[in-house]
Design a protein around this motif. Structure first.
Motif, PDB file in Angstrom:
ATOM      1  N   ASP A  28       0.868  -1.176   0.000  1.00 56.64           N
ATOM      2  CA  ASP A  28       0.000   0.000   0.000  1.00 56.64           C
ATOM      3  C   ASP A  28       0.909   1.231   0.000  1.00 56.64           C
ATOM      4  N   ALA A  29       0.838   2.019  -1.065  1.00 63.00           N
ATOM      5  CA  ALA A  29       1.770   3.142  -1.216  1.00 63.00           C
ATOM      6  C   ALA A  29       1.661   4.149  -0.081  1.00 63.00           C
ATOM      7  N   ALA A  30       0.467   4.284   0.490  1.00 62.56           N
ATOM      8  CA  ALA A  30       0.273   5.267   1.562  1.00 62.56           C
ATOM      9  C   ALA A  30       0.871   4.812   2.893  1.00 62.56           C
ATOM     10  N   HIS A  31       1.206   3.529   2.993  1.00 64.29           N
ATOM     11  CA  HIS A  31       1.681   3.004   4.270  1.00 64.29           C
ATOM     12  C   HIS A  31       2.994   2.235   4.121  1.00 64.29           C
ATOM     13  N   THR A  32       3.856   2.727   3.237  1.00 66.11           N
ATOM     14  CA  THR A  32       5.166   2.115   3.092  1.00 66.11           C
ATOM     15  C   THR A  32       6.204   3.202   2.893  1.00 66.11           C
ATOM     16  N   THR A  33       7.458   2.806   2.753  1.00 64.53           N
ATOM     17  CA  THR A  33       8.558   3.753   2.607  1.00 64.53           C
ATOM     18  C   THR A  33       9.423   3.359   1.419  1.00 64.53           C
ATOM     19  N   GLU A  34      10.263   4.301   0.989  1.00 65.19           N
ATOM     20  CA  GLU A  34      11.200   4.000  -0.076  1.00 65.19           C
ATOM     21  C   GLU A  34      12.113   2.844   0.305  1.00 65.19           C
ATOM     22  N   SER A  35      12.557   2.823   1.551  1.00 61.30           N
ATOM     23  CA  SER A  35      13.460   1.766   2.004  1.00 61.30           C
ATOM     24  C   SER A  35      12.812   0.395   1.910  1.00 61.30           C
ATOM     25  N   GLU A  36      11.528   0.317   2.263  1.00 58.18           N
ATOM     26  CA  GLU A  36      10.825  -0.957   2.184  1.00 58.18           C
ATOM     27  C   GLU A  36      10.668  -1.411   0.737  1.00 58.18           C
ATOM     28  N   VAL A  37      10.392  -0.475  -0.162  1.00 54.49           N
ATOM     29  CA  VAL A  37      10.265  -0.819  -1.575  1.00 54.49           C
ATOM     30  C   VAL A  37      11.596  -1.344  -2.110  1.00 54.49           C
ATOM     31  N   VAL A  38      12.681  -0.635  -1.799  1.00 58.38           N
ATOM     32  CA  VAL A  38      14.003  -1.060  -2.265  1.00 58.38           C
ATOM     33  C   VAL A  38      14.370  -2.421  -1.679  1.00 58.38           C
ATOM     34  N   ARG A  39      14.073  -2.626  -0.379  1.00 58.51           N
ATOM     35  CA  ARG A  39      14.370  -3.910   0.246  1.00 58.51           C
ATOM     36  C   ARG A  39      13.639  -5.048  -0.465  1.00 58.51           C
ATOM     37  N   MET A  40      12.392  -4.796  -0.844  1.00 60.23           N
ATOM     38  CA  MET A  40      11.629  -5.827  -1.543  1.00 60.23           C
ATOM     39  C   MET A  40      12.176  -6.064  -2.949  1.00 60.23           C
ATOM     40  N   MET A  41      12.683  -5.016  -3.589  1.00 65.96           N
ATOM     41  CA  MET A  41      13.230  -5.147  -4.938  1.00 65.96           C
ATOM     42  C   MET A  41      14.515  -5.969  -4.964  1.00 65.96           C
ATOM     43  N   VAL A  42      15.389  -5.734  -3.982  1.00 68.03           N
ATOM     44  CA  VAL A  42      16.713  -6.382  -4.003  1.00 68.03           C
ATOM     45  C   VAL A  42      16.793  -7.591  -3.083  1.00 68.03           C
ATOM     46  N   GLY A  43      15.808  -7.766  -2.189  1.00 67.59           N
ATOM     47  CA  GLY A  43      15.781  -8.937  -1.337  1.00 67.59           C
ATOM     48  C   GLY A  43      16.514  -8.795  -0.026  1.00 67.59           C
ATOM     49  N   ARG A  44      17.066  -7.626   0.235  1.00 68.26           N
ATOM     50  CA  ARG A  44      17.754  -7.393   1.504  1.00 68.26           C
ATOM     51  C   ARG A  44      17.857  -5.894   1.733  1.00 68.26           C
ATOM     52  N   ASP A  45      18.256  -5.513   2.951  1.00 69.10           N
ATOM     53  CA  ASP A  45      18.364  -4.106   3.294  1.00 69.10           C
ATOM     54  C   ASP A  45      19.463  -3.453   2.465  1.00 69.10           C
ATOM     55  N   LEU A  46      19.162  -2.269   1.950  1.00 68.79           N
ATOM     56  CA  LEU A  46      20.102  -1.598   1.053  1.00 68.79           C
ATOM     57  C   LEU A  46      21.417  -1.270   1.742  1.00 68.79           C
ATOM     58  N   SER A  47      21.382  -1.026   3.046  1.00 66.97           N
ATOM     59  CA  SER A  47      22.612  -0.654   3.748  1.00 66.97           C
ATOM     60  C   SER A  47      23.645  -1.769   3.711  1.00 66.97           C
ATOM     61  N   SER A  48      23.193  -3.026   3.510  1.00 62.99           N
ATOM     62  CA  SER A  48      24.138  -4.143   3.466  1.00 62.99           C
ATOM     63  C   SER A  48      24.881  -4.214   2.139  1.00 62.99           C
ATOM     64  N   LEU A  49      24.431  -3.444   1.129  1.00 62.94           N
ATOM     65  CA  LEU A  49      25.065  -3.500  -0.184  1.00 62.94           C
ATOM     66  C   LEU A  49      26.251  -2.557  -0.309  1.00 62.94           C
ATOM     67  N   PHE A  50      26.352  -1.588   0.590  1.00 62.83           N
ATOM     68  CA  PHE A  50      27.375  -0.560   0.456  1.00 62.83           C
ATOM     69  C   PHE A  50      28.165  -0.407   1.753  1.00 62.83           C
ATOM     70  N   VAL A  51      29.439  -0.227   1.610  1.00 63.03           N
ATOM     71  CA  VAL A  51      30.309   0.034   2.759  1.00 63.03           C
ATOM     72  C   VAL A  51      30.909   1.420   2.580  1.00 63.03           C
ATOM     73  N   ARG A  52      30.718   2.261   3.578  1.00 66.32           N
ATOM     74  CA  ARG A  52      31.221   3.629   3.485  1.00 66.32           C
ATOM     75  C   ARG A  52      32.754   3.631   3.464  1.00 66.32           C
ATOM     76  N   GLN A  53      33.313   4.387   2.547  1.00 71.19           N
ATOM     77  CA  GLN A  53      34.761   4.529   2.468  1.00 71.19           C
ATOM     78  C   GLN A  53      35.108   6.015   2.471  1.00 71.19           C
ATOM     79  N   ASP A  54      36.149   6.368   3.193  1.00 66.75           N
ATOM     80  CA  ASP A  54      36.624   7.746   3.189  1.00 66.75           C
ATOM     81  C   ASP A  54      37.630   7.904   2.064  1.00 66.75           C
ATOM     82  N   VAL A  55      37.315   8.788   1.128  1.00 67.33           N
ATOM     83  CA  VAL A  55      38.163   9.003  -0.042  1.00 67.33           C
ATOM     84  C   VAL A  55      38.687  10.429  -0.011  1.00 67.33           C
ATOM     85  N   ALA A  56      39.995  10.576  -0.189  1.00 62.76           N
ATOM     86  CA  ALA A  56      40.574  11.918  -0.235  1.00 62.76           C
ATOM     87  C   ALA A  56      39.963  12.702  -1.385  1.00 62.76           C
TER      88      ALA A  56
END
Length: 318
Positions: free
Chosen positions: A239-267
């Motif tokens: 239900d679009a009125a009762h969900t979030t972008e994060s939930e949509v992305v999680r359903m699209m990729v099958g896991r939490d988006l934060s697990s796909l990326f690791v923050r790196q400090d780049v000069a």
């Protein structure tokens, strides 16, 4: 009572609209869809989402008669239907606005819109007066009278105007289901807003809308429901009125988006690309510095020279 700025809830008619049951589509050894069951109710906008290759385009082509399902069935207003060709789906009231418009270059916008059903005189000549009345009425009815010239030749249209011609063409006749495939990819902001207003009117008329886009802002502006495909299967309906972008992305990729990326400090002090006064046939005196670790957005309206600058950087333009 409806909160200002929100849409009133729309009740779907049981058995109405279009639905797919256990749809499977194979291309040789490749399975594009596997047992997909979804409904697209009338009077609602269903966003069809998924990563590239999830099966969205294949499902649309089955609904519009371009592909026959390997297994499963399509139902329209509760009754099974089988389309041998796109013309059958169109006659049944199913329309699609494709991502790549098909335009006849040597005729006008009006003739492009009504191609295949042009008004004729008793002598079988093109009835230009009737054509003018039809295109004028339709442009006004759909809210596009100020954004496209009905007399302009197809060869003279911008990418955005070509997309609008496809939208106008799809809305001629009686439509029950309309699928929009990335419709704003070539539209300017005012043209996109006119399209959104049109979709709101089509929903109010009880038409089932299928909206394919990767743009979250558009999805949450328009959609009542969000149907997600993943790897050729249905991952669920939200239900679009009762969900979030994060939930949509999680359903699209099958896991939490934060697990796909690791923050790196780049000069960020190292300049890896520098432009000084770059000029081509399409852009003039462009200067720019891009540092390591930066993401630089190149923005501008259609025709501003963004793509042309990129082609020059890649060595494709002198």
């Amino acid at each position: 009572m409806t909160t200002p700025g929100t849409r009133p809830p729309t009740q779907a008619t049981p058995g109405a609209g279009v639905a797919v049951e256990n749809i499977t589509k194979r291309f040789g050894a490749v399975q594009a869809l596997g047992g997909v069951t979804l409904t697209f109710p009338p009077g609602q906008v269903t966003a069809l989402m998924g990563e590239n290759g999830a099966g969205k385009s294949t499902l649309l082509k089955i609904l519009t008669g371009d592909h026959r399902p390997t297994e499963g069935r399509v139902l329209l207003d509760g009754a099974p239907v089988s389309f041998a060709a796109p013309q059958d789906a169109r006659r049944a009231g199913i329309r699609i606005i494709p991502q790549e418009p098909e335009i006849i270059p040597h005729v006008s916008v009006a003739e492009n819109v009504y191609a295949g059903s042009l008004p004729r005189t008793a002598g079988r000549r093109l009835d230009r007066a009737a054509l003018r009345r039809s295109i004028t009425d339709d442009l006004a009815r759909l809210g596009f009278e100020k954004v496209i010239d009905p007399d302009r030749l197809g060869s003279e249209l911008t990418a955005a105007q070509r997309q609008l011609v496809e939208i106008l063409r799809a809305l001629t006749g009686e439509a029950k289901v309309i699928a929009f495939d990335e419709p704003t990819s070539s539209l300017a902001e005012n043209e996109a807003e006119a399209l959104f207003a049109l979709i709101d009117r089509l929903r109010a008329r009880g038409i089932a809308i299928i909206y394919v886009s990767h743009r979250m802002k558009e999805i949450f502006r328009l959609a009542d429901r969000i149907a997600v495909l993943r790897d050729g299967a249905s991952a669920g309906v939200l239900d679009a009125a009762h969900t979030t972008e994060s939930e949509v992305v999680r359903m699209m990729v099958g896991r939490d988006l934060s697990s796909l990326f690791v923050r790196q400090d780049v000069a960020r002090d190292e300049v890896v690309l520098e432009l000084e006064g770059v000029t081509t046939d399409d852009v003039t005196d462009v200067s720019l510095r891009i540092r390591a670790g930066e993401v630089v957005a190149l923005a501008g309206l259609m025709g501003a020279g963004r793509s042309e600058l990129g082609l020059a950087l890649a060595g494709d333009r002198p």
